[in-house]
Design an enzyme around this catalytic site. Structure first.
Site, mmCIF file in Angstrom:
data_model
loop_
_atom_site.group_PDB
_atom_site.id
_atom_site.type_symbol
_atom_site.label_atom_id
_atom_site.label_comp_id
_atom_site.label_asym_id
_atom_site.label_seq_id
_atom_site.Cartn_x
_atom_site.Cartn_y
_atom_site.Cartn_z
ATOM 1 N N PRO A 16 0.835 -1.201 0.000
ATOM 2 C CA PRO A 16 0.000 0.000 0.000
ATOM 3 C C PRO A 16 0.869 1.250 0.000
ATOM 4 O O PRO A 16 1.804 1.359 0.791
ATOM 5 C CB PRO A 16 -0.796 -0.124 1.304
ATOM 6 C CG PRO A 16 0.023 -1.013 2.169
ATOM 7 C CD PRO A 16 0.730 -1.960 1.253
ATOM 8 N N ALA A 18 0.442 5.528 -0.178
ATOM 9 C CA ALA A 18 -0.497 6.651 -0.132
ATOM 10 C C ALA A 18 -0.469 7.418 -1.442
ATOM 11 O O ALA A 18 0.603 7.777 -1.954
ATOM 12 C CB ALA A 18 -0.155 7.573 1.029
ATOM 13 N N CYS A 101 4.545 2.477 8.689
ATOM 14 C CA CYS A 101 4.598 3.840 8.172
ATOM 15 C C CYS A 101 5.564 4.687 9.000
ATOM 16 O O CYS A 101 5.433 4.760 10.227
ATOM 17 C CB CYS A 101 3.200 4.460 8.188
ATOM 18 S SG CYS A 101 3.161 6.134 7.509
ATOM 19 N N ASN A 203 10.383 -7.207 2.211
ATOM 20 C CA ASN A 203 10.157 -5.947 1.504
ATOM 21 C C ASN A 203 11.403 -5.082 1.638
ATOM 22 O O ASN A 203 12.015 -5.030 2.701
ATOM 23 C CB ASN A 203 8.941 -5.254 2.113
ATOM 24 C CG ASN A 203 8.638 -3.889 1.519
ATOM 25 O OD1 ASN A 203 8.270 -2.966 2.229
ATOM 26 N ND2 ASN A 203 8.770 -3.738 0.216
ATOM 27 N N ASP A 205 14.111 -2.845 -1.416
ATOM 28 C CA ASP A 205 15.112 -2.928 -2.476
ATOM 29 C C ASP A 205 14.808 -4.023 -3.497
ATOM 30 O O ASP A 205 15.716 -4.669 -4.028
ATOM 31 C CB ASP A 205 16.512 -3.137 -1.893
ATOM 32 C CG ASP A 205 16.993 -1.934 -1.101
ATOM 33 O OD1 ASP A 205 16.341 -0.868 -1.190
ATOM 34 O OD2 ASP A 205 17.998 -2.051 -0.369
ATOM 35 N N GLY A 227 6.995 -2.318 -3.454
ATOM 36 C CA GLY A 227 6.478 -0.960 -3.339
ATOM 37 C C GLY A 227 6.999 -0.080 -4.453
ATOM 38 O O GLY A 227 6.532 -0.124 -5.585
ATOM 39 N N ARG A 228 8.047 0.704 -4.140
ATOM 40 C CA ARG A 228 8.522 1.719 -5.078
ATOM 41 C C ARG A 228 9.007 1.139 -6.407
ATOM 42 O O ARG A 228 9.005 1.833 -7.421
ATOM 43 C CB ARG A 228 9.642 2.524 -4.414
ATOM 44 C CG ARG A 228 9.171 3.372 -3.233
ATOM 45 C CD ARG A 228 10.352 3.998 -2.501
ATOM 46 N NE ARG A 228 11.194 2.982 -1.878
ATOM 47 C CZ ARG A 228 12.494 3.122 -1.646
ATOM 48 N NH1 ARG A 228 13.116 4.233 -2.008
ATOM 49 N NH2 ARG A 228 13.182 2.154 -1.060
#
Length: 369
Positions: A16, A18, A101, A203, A205, A227-228
């Protein structure tokens, strides 16, 4: 990989993010390959209060199954009520709890990556969530700790397993690291050793499908959270599916294919948001990620990044060279990065790791989604 009753293959979860993992982006990623695709972080209090913005954020598109919803909360009672609402009103098929977060507006209230330091408060939240989830699996995502002097992930993982959490995900950075430095994959291995009876997802890299395979091989984790690495690159999930299926095939779209995906992404956002102008403005943050590595002239880039309407955006995209091949060496960091000089915490937060006091107005400044 199984998350409670849910079969997940490939063993991949979209983290997730934002302002990123709304329904249009989730659908684009899901179309490329299987896994779990989690919505933006939702504030438990805002959900219980049926905040209008929050209720829009938890809408899932028709093809989204299973539906994964991430909740943030500090008060066990409020979290329990929010999870019960999700289960009873069939708002999702899976609930993930956010303890990772690192942003100040969350940690200064004792939430996100600050919360696992309070072991007993964490236990109360997890117990309330699992007790109210009915048949829905509850998972949690966390970081290694607040900083290197206050690591919490092993205790948190054991507590999660004891309280019936279906899986745990570890972003192998501290809150102080934020998104800087290098993720400590060895911490993922240590967590897997500590909680061998439930799935552990790693999670940090993962910029390519091969990174995901390396993480699993090195740590023994059961799956990965991305994620990224997928920003501007939803086809990373196609690569991940191929990699976990044993194929060396990787997606290498031309600039024309990327432009068509951008146009579709923007169109879906216009359909999802109230106004076209707002949707296009919100889409702009994706443009640099989509075009990363491609040769795009200054004027063509300006036209795309300043478009105020879907038609203007399409006109700008039409000017890009459709035959330009996928650029090499783009499996590199995307999105925000950098470390913090301090982690903002409630006064006296580190004095006692075991108390269960909920900070006053713990969720007031993030209520609303």
């Amino acid at each position: 990989m199984k998350i409670g009753p849910i079969e997940v293959w490939p063993p991949v979860v979209l983290a997730p993010m934002a302002g990123i993992t709304n329904a249009p982006f989730r659908v684009l990623c899901r179309e490329q390959g299987g896994g779990l695709f989690v919505c933006e972080m939702i504030t438990s209090r805002a959900l219980v209060e049926r905040n209008a913005k929050t209720m829009k954020m938890i809408r899932f598109a028709e093809p989204e199954r299973p539906r994964s919803l991430q909740l943030y909360g500090v008060d066990p009672v409020t979290v329990g009520r929010a999870v019960k609402m999700v289960a009873e009103e069939d708002l999702a098929d899976h609930v993930d709890l956010n303890f990772g977060c690192p942003v100040p507006k969350v940690t200064r209230r004792g939430g996100g990556s600050a919360l696992p330091y309070k072991r007993n408060l964490l236990r109360r939240i997890l117990r309330a969530a699992v007790a109210n989830a009915g048949p829905l699996p509850v998972t949690m995502k966390m970081r290694t700790g607040i900083d290197d002097d206050h690591l919490t992930y092993l205790d948190a993982g054991r507590i999660a397993a004891e309280e019936g959490v279906a899986a745990v995900a570890l972003h192998a950075r501290t809150a102080l690291q934020h998104y800087g430095g290098t993720a400590d994959w060895d911490a993922i291995a240590r967590l897997k050793e500590a909680v061998p009876d439930i799935p552990v997802l790693g999670n940090g890299d993962i910029w390519s499908a091969d990174d995901a395979l390396r993480m699993v091989a090195r740590t023994g984790c059961d799956g990965v959270v991305v994620g990224r690495g997928c920003l501007g690159r939803p086809w990373l999930f196609r690569d991940l599916r191929s990699a976990f299926d044993g194929s060396a095939e990787r997606a290498r779209p031309s600039l024309g294919e990327v432009a068509r995906t951008m146009a579709r992404h923007a169109t879906m956002m216009v359909e999802a948001f109230d106004t076209e102008r707002y949707a296009i403005a919100d889409f702009r943050k994706h443009i640099g990620w989509y075009l990363k590595g491609f040769t795009v002239g200054a004027e063509a880039r300006r036209r795309v990044t300043t478009a105020d309407s879907l038609d203007e955006l399409r006109e700008g995209l039409a000017e890009l060279d459709p035959d330009q091949p996928w650029p090499p060496h783009t499996d590199t960091p995307r999105g925000k990065s950098g470390e913090r000089t301090k982690v903002h915490l409630p006064e006296g937060w580190l004095d006692d790791a075991w108390d269960t006091v909920v900070p006053e107005d713990a969720e007031s400044d993030v209520s609303g989604g």
